[in-house]
Design an enzyme around this catalytic site. Structure first.
Site, mmCIF file in Angstrom:
data_model
loop_
_atom_site.group_PDB
_atom_site.id
_atom_site.type_symbol
_atom_site.label_atom_id
_atom_site.label_comp_id
_atom_site.label_asym_id
_atom_site.label_seq_id
_atom_site.Cartn_x
_atom_site.Cartn_y
_atom_site.Cartn_z
ATOM 1 N N GLY A 12 0.808 -1.210 0.000
ATOM 2 C CA GLY A 12 0.000 0.000 0.000
ATOM 3 C C GLY A 12 0.841 1.260 0.000
ATOM 4 N N LYS A 38 3.693 -9.490 -6.520
ATOM 5 C CA LYS A 38 3.862 -8.234 -5.798
ATOM 6 C C LYS A 38 4.996 -8.334 -4.784
ATOM 7 C CE LYS A 38 -0.840 -6.343 -6.109
ATOM 8 N NZ LYS A 38 -0.454 -5.018 -6.637
ATOM 9 N N ASP A 58 -6.427 -12.846 0.833
ATOM 10 C CA ASP A 58 -7.744 -12.271 1.055
ATOM 11 C C ASP A 58 -7.930 -11.966 2.537
ATOM 12 O OD1 ASP A 58 -10.596 -11.756 0.106
ATOM 13 O OD2 ASP A 58 -10.937 -13.262 1.661
ATOM 14 N N TYR A 168 -17.072 3.194 3.143
ATOM 15 C CA TYR A 168 -15.717 3.389 3.665
ATOM 16 C C TYR A 168 -15.760 3.945 5.082
ATOM 17 C CZ TYR A 168 -10.852 4.874 3.950
ATOM 18 O OH TYR A 168 -9.543 5.044 4.345
ATOM 19 N N LYS A 172 -14.107 1.951 8.363
ATOM 20 C CA LYS A 172 -13.068 2.497 9.226
ATOM 21 C C LYS A 172 -13.561 2.717 10.656
ATOM 22 C CE LYS A 172 -9.371 2.654 6.770
ATOM 23 N NZ LYS A 172 -8.242 1.773 7.151
ATOM 24 N N VAL A 199 -4.427 11.576 1.945
ATOM 25 C CA VAL A 199 -2.978 11.405 1.943
ATOM 26 C C VAL A 199 -2.424 11.659 0.539
ATOM 27 C CG1 VAL A 199 -1.066 9.837 2.442
ATOM 28 C CG2 VAL A 199 -3.184 9.700 3.795
ATOM 29 N N SER A 215 -6.376 8.883 -2.861
ATOM 30 C CA SER A 215 -6.167 10.318 -2.634
ATOM 31 C C SER A 215 -5.297 10.931 -3.721
ATOM 32 C CB SER A 215 -5.527 10.546 -1.258
ATOM 33 O OG SER A 215 -6.384 10.159 -0.215
#
Length: 341
Positions: A12, A38, A58, A168, A172, A199, A215
């Site tokens: 991330g 990755k 997952d 979202y 959170k 961010v 963002s």
């Protein structure tokens, strides 16, 4: 002896910078990734023997993976949980794609730490200002701080009626509450939470400019969508990714962060603020970037925006945040160079 850190969601935007700082300070880092491709790419980019990865494909079905990681690595002392779905990419169903993966993935990790993380001393969860700020109480003269909570409600099973933003917010808010409940029952693991606003900032590796985080993609779209009015109207708080990463390390390295929410916000902005900065800093883009109504953001922010007061966080961290102007410049400058705009 070097401490071992487990960081979830290693690829991330925020996590990459956290890993960079960890390696610079000689921590041993184990990162979770979704695929071997990755993970191998990250090994190549970091070129540091102190970094390794494990695959957790997952979040929803992650319990056995987290248990295996902690069983195989009893030396883990610090857990940084940054993995979480972000809208709107891959979004189809708020409950299935945003809310449940966030909550269940976090529960799986916390239960695994309780069962097998015998040496885990510190845990940091990457939440969001979405768990603090509530659109239901926006307005002039309202103040939100580290003690504020989003009052969004989730009735399980009504995902068809939940838009991506609300989904979202729910993910959170409800997930962070799970973390604090865990903290109250497991005093041996000292918990801190990071609550960043939007961010911005450059990608750590140029190659990821083609897969911007949400963002930064909002910001990047100002210079890639053409000179017109096809840009998103938005407003919010800003924090630079490099400050978010720094705060993650402070969160587990210092005692004054224990049981604290670190509300990361440098300033507030609207899309007009961003347009004004880009047009002022990059004259060569004048034929590509919309002008909007220069300067109109000041009145919008003064009349309609809730005051974000993160005085407590600034006192705890005691370092100066990177300015919005610098964050925007560094982000756009990298996009221009990599994409050849």
């Amino acid at each position: 002896m070097a401490q071992t850190v487990l960081i979830t969601g290693a690829t991330g935007f925020i996590a990459t910078y956290v890993i960079k700082l960890l390696l610079e300070q000689d921590y041993i880092v184990i990162g979770t990734v979704r695929t071997m491709e990755k993970g191998d790419n990250f090994v190549k980019n970091f070129q540091n023997d102190n970094f390794s990865y494990v695959i957790v494909p997952d979040l929803t079905d992650s319990k056995q993976h987290f248990e295996q990681i902690l069983q195989s690595h009893p030396e883990i002392e610090i857990v940084l949980h940054t993995a979480s779905p972000v809208f709107p990419r891959y979004y189809k169903d708020a409950e299935q794609d945003l809310i449940l993966p966030a909550i269940n993935g976090t529960k799986n990790l916390l239960e695994s730490v309780t069962k097998y993380g015998l040496n885990v001393k510190r845990l940091v969860y990457t939440s969001s200002d979405s768990a603090i700020h509530s659109v239901n109480r926006e307005g002039q003269n309202l103040v939100e701080n580290e003690d504020s909570w989003n009052d969004v409600e989730w009735v399980r099973g009504n995902s068809k009626d939940i838009d991506a933003v609300t989904g979202y917010d729910v993910s959170k808010t409800y997930t962070e509450r799970e973390v604090w409940e865990y903290s109250s029952k497991n005093p041996n693991v000292k918990v801190s939470v990071i609550n960043p606003a939007y961010v911005f900032g450059p990608q750590l590796f140029d190659e990821t400019v083609h897969e911007l985080n949400y963002s930064s993609d909002l910001l990047g779209s100002l210079v890639t969508n053409g000179n017109g009015d096809d840009y998103k109207r938005l407003k919010g708080g800003f924090i630079d990714v490099r400050d978010v990463a720094k705060a993650h390390l402070f969160a587990f390295q210092r005692d004054n962060t224990i049981n604290k929410r670190l509300f990361l916000n440098e300033t507030t902005f609207t899309e007009q603020t961003l347009l004004d900065i880009v047009n002022a800093k990059f004259p060569s883009l004048h034929d590509k970037v919309p002008k909007g109504v220069p300067g109109s953001d000041k009145e919008t922010l003064r009349e309609s925006f809730t005051v974000f007061d993160n005085t407590k966080t600034k006192e705890i961290l005691d370092f100066e945040f990177i300015s919005l102007e610098q964050g925007v410049f560094d982000t756009i400058d990298q996009i221009i160079k990599v994409k050849g705009i």
